[in-house]
Enzyme design. Structure first.
Site, PDB file in Angstrom:
ATOM      1  N   CYS A 218       4.248 -15.933   3.762  1.00 12.43           N
ATOM      2  CA  CYS A 218       4.299 -17.116   2.814  1.00 12.43           C
ATOM      3  C   CYS A 218       4.780 -18.269   3.203  1.00 12.43           C
ATOM      4  O   CYS A 218       4.116 -18.776   4.194  1.00 12.43           O
ATOM      5  CB  CYS A 218       5.069 -16.609   1.641  1.00 12.43           C
ATOM      6  SG  CYS A 218       4.719 -17.311  -0.033  1.00 12.43           S
TER       7      CYS A 218
ATOM      8  N   HIS B 270       2.543 -11.801  -0.173  1.00 13.62           N
ATOM      9  CA  HIS B 270       3.829 -10.801   0.302  1.00 13.62           C
ATOM     10  C   HIS B 270       3.465  -9.316   0.520  1.00 13.62           C
ATOM     11  O   HIS B 270       3.572  -8.661  -0.412  1.00 13.62           O
ATOM     12  CB  HIS B 270       5.042 -11.002  -0.732  1.00 13.62           C
ATOM     13  CG  HIS B 270       5.765 -12.437  -0.969  1.00 13.62           C
ATOM     14  ND1 HIS B 270       6.733 -12.555   0.111  1.00 13.62           N
ATOM     15  CD2 HIS B 270       5.378 -13.440  -1.536  1.00 13.62           C
ATOM     16  CE1 HIS B 270       7.140 -13.815  -0.137  1.00 13.62           C
ATOM     17  NE2 HIS B 270       6.009 -14.604  -1.157  1.00 13.62           N
TER      18      HIS B 270
ATOM     19  N   GLU C 204       4.828  -7.191   1.860  1.00 15.99           N
ATOM     20  CA  GLU C 204       5.874  -6.072   1.781  1.00 15.99           C
ATOM     21  C   GLU C 204       6.180  -5.414   0.526  1.00 15.99           C
ATOM     22  O   GLU C 204       6.605  -4.464   0.471  1.00 15.99           O
ATOM     23  CB  GLU C 204       7.150  -6.928   2.448  1.00 15.99           C
ATOM     24  CG  GLU C 204       7.742  -7.972   1.447  1.00 15.99           C
ATOM     25  CD  GLU C 204       7.261  -9.374   1.356  1.00 15.99           C
ATOM     26  OE1 GLU C 204       5.979  -9.478   2.031  1.00 15.99           O
ATOM     27  OE2 GLU C 204       7.733 -10.451   1.177  1.00 15.99           O
TER      28      GLU C 204
END
Ligand code: GLN
Length: 552
Positions: free
Chosen positions: A380, A524, A526
């Site tokens: 990001c 994102h 993650e």
């Protein structure tokens, strides 16, 4: 019939209630049940989207675009069940819903009160989706006795009263501290905490007792007797070396068995813990370790980058290595040579972030990774900084920057400069066939580009190879975007735009092919990584770090 487990906490905060809830969810799944986990937070913010990561840890984003508490991340990582907007609520949201109804005249002239109007709103939230799953696990944030938590405790008390017998149980998490001077484990805080809970009408069915080591039988019996909970329902929850040991460890301590008993389920399906045994086996038998520098802004607080930290460890599980993250304040690189801190690390990651502070340091770190051929992952804000670095140093756009920095500076009163807006404020985009529009002076809460969006990956790109797909969907949370008008120029200089929004307007992924591993993503990843299903980008990033560790 959906059964409800209400999870509360006592004695002190930060006992790991979210983790215990998530581990219990995983254990119920291991017995073949379907589960959903929900978080009820007593604070007055409408959601954590506007809270500082320094104070509240990371903001977790769901596919359907809710900005939620980080505990929802634990729930997803342990159960694999994608959380939804309807799984997270705060007092702020409850009150705004009640007040909205009051303004619309929905209460037909009644006097609006905490009981029943606020408690009814909380009960409606809990009951939403009733019947869809076997178990609904609802965690109440904060600690019993907190003033702002009272309406939530009252609501769950009423809820269980209104349901069938044995349809709801209360699980209370407490601390059993070890006092060194007398060499003893102390049960008094647990007794007081249970007393507090009873004073508001809730009798816990199960006590999960956090302590340094396992609780001796004698201590369990004492807690059972004094707190009026059967001995089998006093579950010892000792400190663990990894959170992913929790499902197996809590099972061995009898947590899921106690829950099954409390509901009176007989016979109980047997658990299959092979998924968790495999995860712990891989963690405990790592074949080496890699060092990953995480260059960020909120590095003092571990929780600020919770999902990044976890996804890195999932990458380690996939590659049978231990990942040690080296957290570095980006600002350091604005005055010190990056090589002092980055020489010898096996990979560099720049996570998401906000604001101009530290941004030049992140740009320095991206430059170091590009020049020194160290695996680099920009997420990001990290991708935006990598693109600015490439624009300045590869494509010769010396004045490349982000409109975000300009907005930050202009708030301080400085005049706006003209510069190459390589990263610009996104004001319009498409979501599910609808046009979303934003203005710079919009409200701050919930107005970013949020939630799942798909991206198309170029055939033959490194990312298409890693994902083994050319259509993906990932979660977003940002206001600014790399401007597609710089695509041709940057690609000419080696930064390829290998992932784009399906309409081709928004850059989603950039990569450099003549580099061991250099990838930036606007989303994102993650947030979608699980210990038993590591995200492909994190798994491959750590694979590259492992390669690098053989070179240095
Ligand atoms: N601040 C940047 C933006 O709003 C990046 C946000 C992030 O990293 N989540 O676009």
């Amino acid at each position: 019939m959906t059964r409800y487990v209400f999870i509360t906490g006592g004695v002190v905060s930060s006992l790991g209630k979210g983790l215990a809830s998530a581990a219990l969810g995983a254990l119920l799944q291991s017995r073949g049940y379907t589960v959903r986990l929900r978080k009820l937070d007593p604070y007055l913010n409408v959601d954590p989207g506007t809270m500082s990561p320094f104070e509240h840890g990371e903001v977790y984003v769901t596919d359907d675009g809710a900005e939620t508490d980080l505990d929802l991340g634990h729930y997803e990582r342990f159960t694999g069940v994608a959380a939804r907007k309807s799984d997270s609520i705060s007092s702020g949201k409850i009150y705004s819903q009640v007040l909205e109804k009051e303004r619309r005249g929905k209460y037909l002239g009644e006097t609006i009160q905490v009981i029943p109007h606020v408690t009814n709103e909380i009960k409606d939230f809990i009951a939403c989706g009733d019947g869809e799953v076997d178990f609904m696990l609802c965690e109440i944030g904060g600690t019993v006795g907190d003033i702002e938590g009272l309406p939530f405790f009252e609501a769950i008390r009423q809820f269980s009263q209104e349901r069938q017998p044995r349809q709801c149980i209360f699980l209370h998490l407490t601390l059993v501290p070890f006092i060194e001077s007398c060499n003893e484990l102390k049960t008094k805080p647990t007794q007081h905490s249970v007393k507090e809970l009873r004073s508001i009408g809730i009798s816990p069915d199960i006590l999960v007792c956090r302590s340094q080591g396992p609780l001796p039988e004698k201590v369990r019996e004492k807690i059972s007797l004094f707190c009026n909970v059967s001995p089998g329902a006093v579950v010892s929850a000792p400190d663990l070396s990894s959170i992913y040991e929790a499902p197996v460890a809590y099972h061995e301590e009898g947590l899921d068995g106690a829950v099954i008993d409390a509901f009176g389920i007989d016979p109980a399906p047997r658990p299959d813990l092979s998924r968790w045994n495999d995860v712990t086996e891989r963690m405990n038998n790592a074949e080496g370790s890699v060092r990953v520098a995480v260059v960020g802004k909120y590095t003092e607080l571990g929780d600020a980058y919770k999902s990044i930290d976890e996804a890195l460890s999932h990458g380690g599980i996939a590659n049978r290595v231990k990942v040690s993250a080296k957290w570095i304040q980006a600002e350091i690189f604005e005055s010190e040579d990056p090589s002092l801190h980055l020489e010898g690390v096996h990979a560099i990651l720049i996570p998401g972030g906000f604001g101009v502070r530290g941004s030049e340091g992140k740009i320095c770190a991206a430059k170091f990774a590009r020049h020194k051929l160290v695996p680099f992952f920009g997420i990001c804000f990290g991708m935006q900084m990598a693109v600015i670095e490439a624009a300045r140093n590869l494509a010769g756009l010396d004045d490349a920057g982000s409109e975000e920095f300009d907005h930050d500076r202009s708030e301080g009163g400085e005049a706006r400069k003209s510069f190459s807006r390589v990263v610009f404020h996104l004001k319009q985009w498409e979501q599910d066939g609808e046009t979303q529009s934003r203005k710079p002076d919009d409200l701050k809460g919930g107005t970013m580009r949020l939630g799942a969006y798909s991206a198309s990956l170029s055939h033959g790109s490194r990312v298409a190879d890693i994902y083994r797909a050319t259509e993906i969907s990932e979660r977003h949370r940002h206001r600014y975007e790399v401007d597609v008008k710089y695509k041709a120029l940057l690609e000419k200089h080696g930064l390829s735009f290998s992932g784009m929004s399906p309409d081709g307007k928004l850059p989603e992924i950039v990569e450099i092919s003549n580099h061991p591993w250099f990838i930036g993503v606007q989303f994102h990843p993650e947030l979608k990584s699980r210990p038993f299903e590591p995200h492909p980008l994190f798994a491959d990033f750590i694979r590259a770090a492992k390669e690098q560790s053989r070179l240095v």
